[in-house]
Design an enzyme around this catalytic site. Structure first.
Site, PDB file in Angstrom:
ATOM      1  N   ARG A   1       1.093  -1.297   0.421  1.00 33.27           N
ATOM      2  CA  ARG A   1       0.091   0.243   0.089  1.00 33.27           C
ATOM      3  C   ARG A   1       0.849   1.581   0.007  1.00 33.27           C
ATOM      4  O   ARG A   1       1.549   0.823   0.599  1.00 33.27           O
ATOM      5  CB  ARG A   1      -0.793   0.358   1.047  1.00 33.27           C
ATOM      6  CG  ARG A   1      -2.127  -1.191   1.095  1.00 33.27           C
ATOM      7  CD  ARG A   1      -3.275  -0.581   0.024  1.00 33.27           C
ATOM      8  NE  ARG A   1      -4.292  -0.817  -0.263  1.00 33.27           N
ATOM      9  CZ  ARG A   1      -4.026  -2.284  -0.996  1.00 33.27           C
ATOM     10  NH1 ARG A   1      -3.385  -2.499  -1.322  1.00 33.27           N
ATOM     11  NH2 ARG A   1      -5.600  -3.393  -0.387  1.00 33.27           N
TER      12      ARG A   1
ATOM     13  N   GLU B   1      -2.717   7.970  -4.408  1.00 32.15           N
ATOM     14  CA  GLU B   1      -3.605   7.249  -4.858  1.00 32.15           C
ATOM     15  C   GLU B   1      -4.358   7.212  -5.564  1.00 32.15           C
ATOM     16  O   GLU B   1      -5.709   7.510  -4.624  1.00 32.15           O
ATOM     17  CB  GLU B   1      -3.283   5.968  -5.781  1.00 32.15           C
ATOM     18  CG  GLU B   1      -3.388   5.053  -4.939  1.00 32.15           C
ATOM     19  CD  GLU B   1      -3.279   3.181  -5.078  1.00 32.15           C
ATOM     20  OE1 GLU B   1      -3.841   2.566  -5.786  1.00 32.15           O
ATOM     21  OE2 GLU B   1      -1.930   2.776  -4.915  1.00 32.15           O
TER      22      GLU B   1
ATOM     23  N   HIS C   1      -1.172   0.485 -10.093  1.00 33.58           N
ATOM     24  CA  HIS C   1      -2.059  -0.468  -9.168  1.00 33.58           C
ATOM     25  C   HIS C   1      -2.782  -1.995 -10.328  1.00 33.58           C
ATOM     26  O   HIS C   1      -2.922  -2.264  -9.738  1.00 33.58           O
ATOM     27  CB  HIS C   1      -3.155   0.564  -8.568  1.00 33.58           C
ATOM     28  CG  HIS C   1      -3.039  -1.001  -7.195  1.00 33.58           C
ATOM     29  ND1 HIS C   1      -3.142  -0.057  -6.146  1.00 33.58           N
ATOM     30  CD2 HIS C   1      -3.278  -1.613  -6.732  1.00 33.58           C
ATOM     31  CE1 HIS C   1      -3.418  -0.748  -5.300  1.00 33.58           C
ATOM     32  NE2 HIS C   1      -3.389  -1.888  -5.333  1.00 33.58           N
TER      33      HIS C   1
END
Length: 318
Positions: free
Chosen positions: A237, A266, A284
């Site tokens: 993360r 993000e 991602h």
């Protein structure tokens, strides 16, 4: 029949499986739910399948005693966007989808390792620019991957999957930092401090779950301990890495390269980070394979089914 909200468009197999068991409504936006949408969902639906970015906070839950929504089936293994303690306090069960994401996420870690070490992103940009003048002996010299030292931060399922690939596939020596000693398939040495692991490793991979305790776990002291050729990869993360400290390390050339699949805020990626040729930046992609997403959906639906059948949820996290 229980009413279930799917917070994003999901794979067809997931929608079909959920629709066979529940009255399903699908939110058509690919963006995270707003606080107002989450409040409405908690009041209107019996359960919700939520995912990354759908922030279920204590502040939102304080508007309810016991909301109608009794389960949040997270589509994904990471659930740091959900305040699980607040959910418990308000009678809301939270589940996730571990296992299904392990290999795909580890594969992306390998993609980032190879791209960052061998300067693959920079090299492709050179070819596409039309400015490549042909091979020569000192052209774009990168870091040889085979036989390097791998440091893994967080030796859970994903960390061990990365270690297996690196050890058996690339002959790497493995070290790790974890709260406790782990039994591993590959020879691996536990380091007592994160700075010690960072100083030892050629390649440092962040694979620990996000939590308040791991926020900015990789900060200036860890980055400062890395070797000048050291490569940092994050497939966990974004907020585990202090992005400002990372940018400072890249500006100072105190580390060799970075490969990121996740970001602190993000989808916002700092312009300063995008300016570095030695930064490999992916959007991602960790689990971005149809069969993997279908497996995640099947696990989320099974968690919902078990909950409403009065059975133990296979992947309860609170």
């Amino acid at each position: 029949m229980k009413r279930i909200l799917l917070s994003r468009p999901m794979p067809p197999a997931t929608i079909e499986a959920a629709s066979q068991l529940f009255e399903v409504e699908i939110r058509d936006s690919t963006r995270p739910m707003s606080p107002a949408e989450i409040r409405s969902g908690l009041a209107v639906y019996d359960g919700m399948m939520v995912t990354l970015g759908d922030q279920v906070s204590a502040e939102i839950l304080q508007d309810f005693g016991r909301p109608r929504c009794k389960i949040l089936a997270n589509f994904g293994v990471g659930y740091n966007h959900i305040d699980t303690q607040a959910c418990r306090n308000h009678g809301v069960t939270v589940t996730n989808t571990p296992g299904a994401v392990t290999d795909a996420t580890a594969d992306v870690a390998m993609t980032l390792i190879l791209m960052a070490c061998r300067r693959a992103g920079e090299a492709e940009r050179l070819v596409r620019s039309g400015q490549w003048e042909g091979w020569h002996p000192t052209q774009m010299l990168g870091l040889h991957v085979t036989g390097r030292k791998l440091g893994v931060i967080g030796m859970g399922r994903i960390g061990q999957a990365v270690a297996r690939r690196c050890h058996f596939g690339f002959g790497m020596e493995v070290g790790y930092f974890n709260r406790s000693e782990k039994e591993t398939e590959v020879p691996a040495t536990r380091h007592e401090t994160l700075e010690g692991l960072a100083a030892w490793a050629d390649i440092l991979v962040v694979a620990t779950p996000a939590s308040p305790e791991t926020h900015h776990l990789v900060g200036a002291s860890v980055l400062g301990a890395m070797q000048p050729h050291g490569v940092l990869v994050n497939i966990a993360r974004g907020d585990i890495v202090d992005e400002a400290a990372l940018i400072a390390a890249l500006e100072a050339r105190s580390i060799g390269a970075v490969g990121l699949d996740v970001y602190e805020h993000e989808p916002l990626v700092p312009e300063a980070l995008m300016a570095f040729d030695n930064a490999v930046l992916l959007p991602h992609l960790g689990t971005s394979c149809l069969d993997v997403r279908e497996d995640m959906g099947a696990m989320a639906v099974e968690n919902l089914r078990a909950f409403f059948a009065g059975e133990d949820c296979p992947n309860k996290v609170n």
